[in-house]
Design a protein around this motif. Structure first.
Motif, mmCIF file in Angstrom:
data_model
loop_
_atom_site.group_PDB
_atom_site.id
_atom_site.type_symbol
_atom_site.label_atom_id
_atom_site.label_comp_id
_atom_site.label_asym_id
_atom_site.label_seq_id
_atom_site.Cartn_x
_atom_site.Cartn_y
_atom_site.Cartn_z
ATOM 1 N N TYR A 33 -5.360 -2.458 13.749
ATOM 2 C CA TYR A 33 -4.872 -1.287 13.004
ATOM 3 C C TYR A 33 -4.321 -1.692 11.638
ATOM 4 O O TYR A 33 -4.656 -1.078 10.618
ATOM 5 C CB TYR A 33 -3.809 -0.568 13.834
ATOM 6 C CG TYR A 33 -3.182 0.597 13.130
ATOM 7 C CD1 TYR A 33 -3.826 1.825 13.072
ATOM 8 C CD2 TYR A 33 -1.940 0.473 12.516
ATOM 9 C CE1 TYR A 33 -3.263 2.903 12.417
ATOM 10 C CE2 TYR A 33 -1.366 1.553 11.861
ATOM 11 C CZ TYR A 33 -2.025 2.752 11.810
ATOM 12 O OH TYR A 33 -1.455 3.821 11.154
ATOM 13 N N GLU A 60 -1.973 7.128 10.077
ATOM 14 C CA GLU A 60 -1.195 7.332 11.297
ATOM 15 C C GLU A 60 -1.620 8.610 12.025
ATOM 16 O O GLU A 60 -1.719 8.622 13.255
ATOM 17 C CB GLU A 60 0.302 7.387 10.972
ATOM 18 C CG GLU A 60 0.884 6.060 10.523
ATOM 19 C CD GLU A 60 0.574 5.718 9.062
ATOM 20 O OE1 GLU A 60 0.172 6.621 8.280
ATOM 21 O OE2 GLU A 60 0.707 4.535 8.703
ATOM 22 N N SER A 61 -1.892 9.680 11.280
ATOM 23 C CA SER A 61 -2.320 10.917 11.934
ATOM 24 C C SER A 61 -3.704 10.749 12.553
ATOM 25 O O SER A 61 -4.000 11.327 13.599
ATOM 26 C CB SER A 61 -2.280 12.108 10.976
ATOM 27 O OG SER A 61 -3.262 12.001 9.984
ATOM 28 N N GLU A 64 -3.122 9.060 15.836
ATOM 29 C CA GLU A 64 -2.646 10.035 16.821
ATOM 30 C C GLU A 64 -3.814 10.820 17.400
ATOM 31 O O GLU A 64 -3.864 11.064 18.614
ATOM 32 C CB GLU A 64 -1.641 10.988 16.186
ATOM 33 C CG GLU A 64 -0.316 10.346 15.842
ATOM 34 C CD GLU A 64 0.584 11.239 15.009
ATOM 35 O OE1 GLU A 64 0.215 12.420 14.748
ATOM 36 O OE2 GLU A 64 1.661 10.777 14.611
#
Length: 82
Positions: A33, A60-61, A64
């Motif tokens: 990541y 980050e979204s 998710e």
């Protein structure tokens, strides 16, 4: 004036979003990541960086969304095996 979005447009948007998530998953697996950039993801998904940000607020979204997709897959396998 409200714009109408056709089913065809929604389908294309959904497919593009899925392509981005798939590209990110492959890159996260290969590079991790932290070492994967938004540019890497955009390049792998054959989109511009701007298009990435039309679909996701940030990396980050996207992560998710990838996590949510993974959980949904696990639940469907779990439901199937019961």
């Amino acid at each position: 004036m409200a714009y109408k979005i056709s089913a065809k447009t929604e389908k294309r948007k959904s497919e593009k979003r899925s392509d981005i998530i798939d590209a990110a998953a492959a890159l996260f697996e290969a590079n991790g990541y932290s070492l994967t950039t938004v540019k890497d993801i955009a390049d792998a998904a054959h989109i511009s960086i701007g298009t990435f940000y039309l679909h996701f607020k940030n990396k980050e979204s996207l992560l998710e969304n990838l996590y949510d997709r993974f959980i949904s897959s696990l639940q469907s396998v779990s439901d199937y095996s019961l």
